[in-house]
Design a protein around this motif. Structure first.
Motif, PDB file in Angstrom:
ATOM      1  N   ASN A 146      -3.469   6.631  13.762  1.00 21.63           N
ATOM      2  CA  ASN A 146      -2.447   5.308  15.256  1.00 21.63           C
ATOM      3  C   ASN A 146      -3.837   4.387  15.764  1.00 21.63           C
ATOM      4  OD1 ASN A 146      -3.022   6.399  16.810  1.00 21.63           O
ATOM      5  ND2 ASN A 146      -1.295   6.918  17.494  1.00 21.63           N
ATOM      6  N   ASN A 147      -5.198   5.206  15.503  1.00 19.33           N
ATOM      7  CA  ASN A 147      -6.126   4.601  15.993  1.00 19.33           C
ATOM      8  C   ASN A 147      -6.174   3.556  17.257  1.00 19.33           C
ATOM      9  OD1 ASN A 147      -8.972   3.350  15.580  1.00 19.33           O
ATOM     10  ND2 ASN A 147      -8.596   0.930  15.554  1.00 19.33           N
ATOM     11  N   HIS A 148      -5.417   4.885  18.284  1.00 20.96           N
ATOM     12  CA  HIS A 148      -4.896   4.299  19.167  1.00 20.96           C
ATOM     13  C   HIS A 148      -6.399   3.619  20.636  1.00 20.96           C
ATOM     14  CE1 HIS A 148      -2.585   4.756  22.880  1.00 20.96           C
ATOM     15  NE2 HIS A 148      -3.252   6.124  23.286  1.00 20.96           N
ATOM     16  N   ILE A 149      -7.212   5.112  20.660  1.00 24.13           N
ATOM     17  CA  ILE A 149      -8.378   4.728  20.881  1.00 24.13           C
ATOM     18  C   ILE A 149      -9.419   4.393  20.463  1.00 24.13           C
ATOM     19  CG2 ILE A 149      -7.505   4.878  23.756  1.00 24.13           C
ATOM     20  CD1 ILE A 149      -8.570   7.876  23.082  1.00 24.13           C
ATOM     21  N   ASP A 150      -9.349   3.605  19.130  1.00 21.29           N
ATOM     22  CA  ASP A 150     -10.681   3.708  18.556  1.00 21.29           C
ATOM     23  C   ASP A 150     -11.579   5.317  17.936  1.00 21.29           C
ATOM     24  OD1 ASP A 150     -12.803   2.906  17.089  1.00 21.29           O
ATOM     25  OD2 ASP A 150     -14.208   2.636  18.680  1.00 21.29           O
ATOM     26  N   ASP A 191      -5.778  11.281  13.760  1.00 18.50           N
ATOM     27  CA  ASP A 191      -7.106  11.137  13.985  1.00 18.50           C
ATOM     28  C   ASP A 191      -6.847  10.868  15.307  1.00 18.50           C
ATOM     29  OD1 ASP A 191      -4.830   8.835  14.609  1.00 18.50           O
ATOM     30  OD2 ASP A 191      -6.342   6.971  14.000  1.00 18.50           O
ATOM     31  N   ALA A 192      -8.601  10.663  15.183  1.00 22.89           N
ATOM     32  CA  ALA A 192      -9.220  11.057  16.815  1.00 22.89           C
ATOM     33  C   ALA A 192     -10.830  10.434  17.400  1.00 22.89           C
ATOM     34  CB  ALA A 192      -9.816  12.630  17.325  1.00 22.89           C
ATOM     35  N   PRO A 193     -11.207   9.692  18.049  1.00 23.44           N
ATOM     36  CA  PRO A 193     -12.270   9.601  18.354  1.00 23.44           C
ATOM     37  C   PRO A 193     -13.739  10.525  17.871  1.00 23.44           C
ATOM     38  CG  PRO A 193     -11.387   9.464  20.340  1.00 23.44           C
ATOM     39  CD  PRO A 193     -10.350  10.062  19.290  1.00 23.44           C
ATOM     40  N   CYS A 194     -14.692   9.954  16.852  1.00 24.05           N
ATOM     41  CA  CYS A 194     -14.865  11.174  16.986  1.00 24.05           C
ATOM     42  C   CYS A 194     -16.317  11.253  17.435  1.00 24.05           C
ATOM     43  CB  CYS A 194     -16.083   9.831  15.371  1.00 24.05           C
ATOM     44  SG  CYS A 194     -15.034   9.685  13.877  1.00 24.05           S
ATOM     45  N   GLY A 195     -16.299  11.298  18.488  1.00 21.00           N
ATOM     46  CA  GLY A 195     -17.024  12.323  19.430  1.00 21.00           C
ATOM     47  C   GLY A 195     -16.649  12.669  20.223  1.00 21.00           C
ATOM     48  N   MET A 196     -15.251  12.933  19.816  1.00 26.18           N
ATOM     49  CA  MET A 196     -14.596  14.156  21.018  1.00 26.18           C
ATOM     50  C   MET A 196     -15.410  15.299  19.810  1.00 26.18           C
ATOM     51  SD  MET A 196     -10.786  12.949  20.867  1.00 26.18           S
ATOM     52  CE  MET A 196     -10.305  14.729  22.124  1.00 26.18           C
ATOM     53  N   LEU A 241       0.478  -1.011  -0.414  1.00 25.72           N
ATOM     54  CA  LEU A 241      -0.117  -0.118  -0.087  1.00 25.72           C
ATOM     55  C   LEU A 241       0.855   1.317  -0.217  1.00 25.72           C
ATOM     56  CD1 LEU A 241      -2.593  -0.589   2.175  1.00 25.72           C
ATOM     57  CD2 LEU A 241      -3.654  -0.872   0.104  1.00 25.72           C
ATOM     58  N   VAL A 242       2.184   1.025   0.945  1.00 29.75           N
ATOM     59  CA  VAL A 242       2.844   2.725   0.239  1.00 29.75           C
ATOM     60  C   VAL A 242       3.175   2.722  -0.584  1.00 29.75           C
ATOM     61  CG1 VAL A 242       4.863   3.303   1.827  1.00 29.75           C
ATOM     62  CG2 VAL A 242       3.053   1.715   3.577  1.00 29.75           C
ATOM     63  N   GLU A 243       3.822   1.384  -0.992  1.00 32.03           N
ATOM     64  CA  GLU A 243       4.528   1.697  -2.017  1.00 32.03           C
ATOM     65  C   GLU A 243       3.265   2.133  -3.540  1.00 32.03           C
ATOM     66  OE1 GLU A 243       6.246  -1.400  -6.351  1.00 32.03           O
ATOM     67  OE2 GLU A 243       5.839  -1.866  -3.830  1.00 32.03           O
ATOM     68  N   HIS A 290     -16.760   3.236   8.477  1.00 29.29           N
ATOM     69  CA  HIS A 290     -17.366   2.258   7.955  1.00 29.29           C
ATOM     70  C   HIS A 290     -16.284   1.353   7.633  1.00 29.29           C
ATOM     71  CE1 HIS A 290     -21.188   4.853   7.238  1.00 29.29           C
ATOM     72  NE2 HIS A 290     -19.886   6.306   6.811  1.00 29.29           N
ATOM     73  N   THR A 291     -15.290   1.380   7.328  1.00 29.36           N
ATOM     74  CA  THR A 291     -13.833   0.389   7.228  1.00 29.36           C
ATOM     75  C   THR A 291     -12.661   0.656   7.488  1.00 29.36           C
ATOM     76  OG1 THR A 291     -15.574  -0.169   5.090  1.00 29.36           O
ATOM     77  CG2 THR A 291     -12.926  -1.473   5.870  1.00 29.36           C
ATOM     78  N   GLU A 292     -11.994   0.176   9.078  1.00 30.58           N
ATOM     79  CA  GLU A 292     -10.598   0.351   9.489  1.00 30.58           C
ATOM     80  C   GLU A 292      -9.712   0.222   8.477  1.00 30.58           C
ATOM     81  OE1 GLU A 292      -8.807   2.201  12.462  1.00 30.58           O
ATOM     82  OE2 GLU A 292     -10.344   1.360  13.211  1.00 30.58           O
ATOM     83  N   ASP A 293      -9.144   1.484   8.733  1.00 31.94           N
ATOM     84  CA  ASP A 293      -7.847   2.196   7.933  1.00 31.94           C
ATOM     85  C   ASP A 293      -7.931   2.144   6.051  1.00 31.94           C
ATOM     86  OD1 ASP A 293      -5.755   2.202   9.617  1.00 31.94           O
ATOM     87  OD2 ASP A 293      -5.982  -0.101   9.631  1.00 31.94           O
ATOM     88  N   GLU A 294      -9.942   2.606   5.644  1.00 32.86           N
ATOM     89  CA  GLU A 294      -9.619   2.579   4.596  1.00 32.86           C
ATOM     90  C   GLU A 294     -10.524   3.852   4.621  1.00 32.86           C
ATOM     91  OE1 GLU A 294     -12.478   1.339   1.265  1.00 32.86           O
ATOM     92  OE2 GLU A 294     -12.292  -0.408   3.059  1.00 32.86           O
ATOM     93  N   TRP A 295      -9.644   5.641   4.698  1.00 31.54           N
ATOM     94  CA  TRP A 295     -10.028   6.683   4.512  1.00 31.54           C
ATOM     95  C   TRP A 295     -10.537   6.744   3.709  1.00 31.54           C
ATOM     96  CZ3 TRP A 295      -9.640   8.776   9.256  1.00 31.54           C
ATOM     97  CH2 TRP A 295      -8.616   8.428  10.576  1.00 31.54           C
ATOM     98  N   LYS A 296     -11.955   7.919   3.862  1.00 31.43           N
ATOM     99  CA  LYS A 296     -12.515   8.311   2.838  1.00 31.43           C
ATOM    100  C   LYS A 296     -13.219   9.578   3.644  1.00 31.43           C
ATOM    101  CE  LYS A 296     -15.108   3.833   1.310  1.00 31.43           C
ATOM    102  NZ  LYS A 296     -14.595   4.321  -0.366  1.00 31.43           N
TER     103      LYS A 296
END
Length: 386
Positions: free
Chosen positions: A345-349, A371-376, A209-211, A321-327
């Motif tokens: 890094n999805n440290h705390i969801d 990235d951060a929890p969406c509820g913040m 994916l990096v490539e 919706h899908t982890e690590d699939e940013w849209k």
């Protein structure tokens, strides 16, 4: 003479010999009772019997007393008979009596010596008896001490038996716990092997994916340059072909508090809200959370933000919706991005992205996404196309 002898015989019950024999027997009985009363009664320790009462010296004492009495009676009889008789027969009787007296005196001396020996033997036996009594008392005391020691040892034994039972139970519990931990260890080892395998697969996938990301970023930059070139070319063509009256495009202004960059207007909120509420607010204003596609757009927005301790603003990117699939909020997939090193890094969801600007001058615009929890609750940037 005959009557006197029979009267003084030791077997006669009415004469002095019989009385003396009874006195001697009574004294011996009293001595037996006295000796018997002096001995402590202890049932648990047996001493060797001591010769008392009808021992080896009681019959001898009785015989000595009887013989002494016979001698006394004989002397009395001889004296009496000497007074009654006279002449030649008296002389003969006198000589006979003297011989009897001599024999009786010798017998008396012998009996007295034996009596002295018996008295000495009695004293020795009494002393031996006292020693044995003391030994018995010592043995009784030793027995009592050993009894107490036995009781203490029995109590100690019972305590050790209880302790042993407790330790056996504890051992069984620990063995069961050990077996459970062994099973858990085996399961974890298996899980570790599976996770290692999964990690290796993800590492390979990440490298791919990096490539792919580098290729797409390069393609994006090429397309951006191509787009800018085409826009400039189109603008030059328009200036040369369109009449002068039509060369000036109509003036389109952004609403109040909105700032324009190229073909979009941007709004920096003064309120804080969660990611979904921020998107809803932007939609009510006719736009959406900001979609940042180019380094120029990222730098423009970064320059608008004030410096502070941690000035963070939601932007329109998420992998809820899908982890690590940013849209982006318009459904398109994020390509590249301007993430800080180690992010996301999805440290705390942490499923929603934001841009941040701090007082640290080392922080740069092209590495300012987290990235951060969406509820913040955070401030946010809205974008509306013109």
């Amino acid at each position: 003479m005959t009557s006197l002898r029979s009267e003084g015989a030791p077997g006669g019950q009415g004469g002095p010999g019989g009385v003396y024999c009874r006195l001697v027997e009574q004294e011996a009985s009293n001595w037996d009772l006295e000796g018997a009363g002096a001995e402590p009664s202890v049932s648990s320790v047996r001493l060797p019997p001591v010769s008392r009462g009808p021992g080896p010296f009681k019959p001898a004492s009785i015989c000595l007393a009887a013989l002494s009495l016979i001698l006394l009676v004989a002397i009395i009889a001889v004296a009496t008979h000497h007074k009654d008789t006279s002449g030649g027969e008296g002389e003969f009787q006198k000589q006979k009596q003297e011989a009897n007296v001599t024999a009786l005196t010798a017998a008396q001396s012998k009996l007295q010596q034996e009596n002295a020996n018996l008295v000495e033997e009695k004293a020795r036996l009494v002393e031996e008896r006292d020693r044995l009594v003391e030994e018995k008392a010592r043995l009784v005391e030793e027995r009592d001490r050993l009894g107490e020691e036995k009781a203490r040892l029995v109590e100690e034994r019972d305590r050790l038996v209880e302790e042993k039972a407790r330790l056996v139970e504890e051992k069984a519990r620990l063995v069961e716990e050990r077996d459970r931990l062994v099973e858990e260890k085996a399961r974890l080892v298996e899980e570790k092997a599976r996770l290692v395998e999964e990690r290796d697969r993800l590492v390979e996938e990440k490298a791919r994916l990096v490539e792919e990301k580098a290729r797409l970023v390069e393609e994006r930059d090429r397309l951006v340059e191509e787009k800018a070139r085409l826009v400039d070319k189109l603008a030059n063509q328009t200036l040369t072909t369109v009449p002068p009256a039509l060369t000036a495009p109509p003036s389109v202004a952004c609403p109040e508090d909105w700032l324009r960059f190229r073909t979009s207007c941007y709004y920096l909120s003064r309120r804080s809200d969660d990611w979904s509420s921020s998107q809803t607010y932007c939609q009510r204003q006719g736009g959406h959370l900001a979609i940042v596609l180019t380094a120029e757009e990222q730098t423009f927005l970064w320059d608008l933000l004030p410096r502070g301790h941690w000035n963070a603003y939601w932007i329109g990117v998420s992998d809820a919706h899908t982890e690590d699939e940013w849209k982006w909020v318009d459904g398109t997939t994020l390509i590249g991005g301007f993430w800080e090193d180690g992010e996301p890094n999805n440290h705390i969801d942490e499923d929603c992205g934001y841009i941040v600007k701090t007082r640290k001058l080392e922080r740069v615009a092209l590495k300012s996404w987290y990235d951060a929890p969406c509820g913040m609750a955070r401030a946010f940037i809205c974008e509306r196309e013109m």
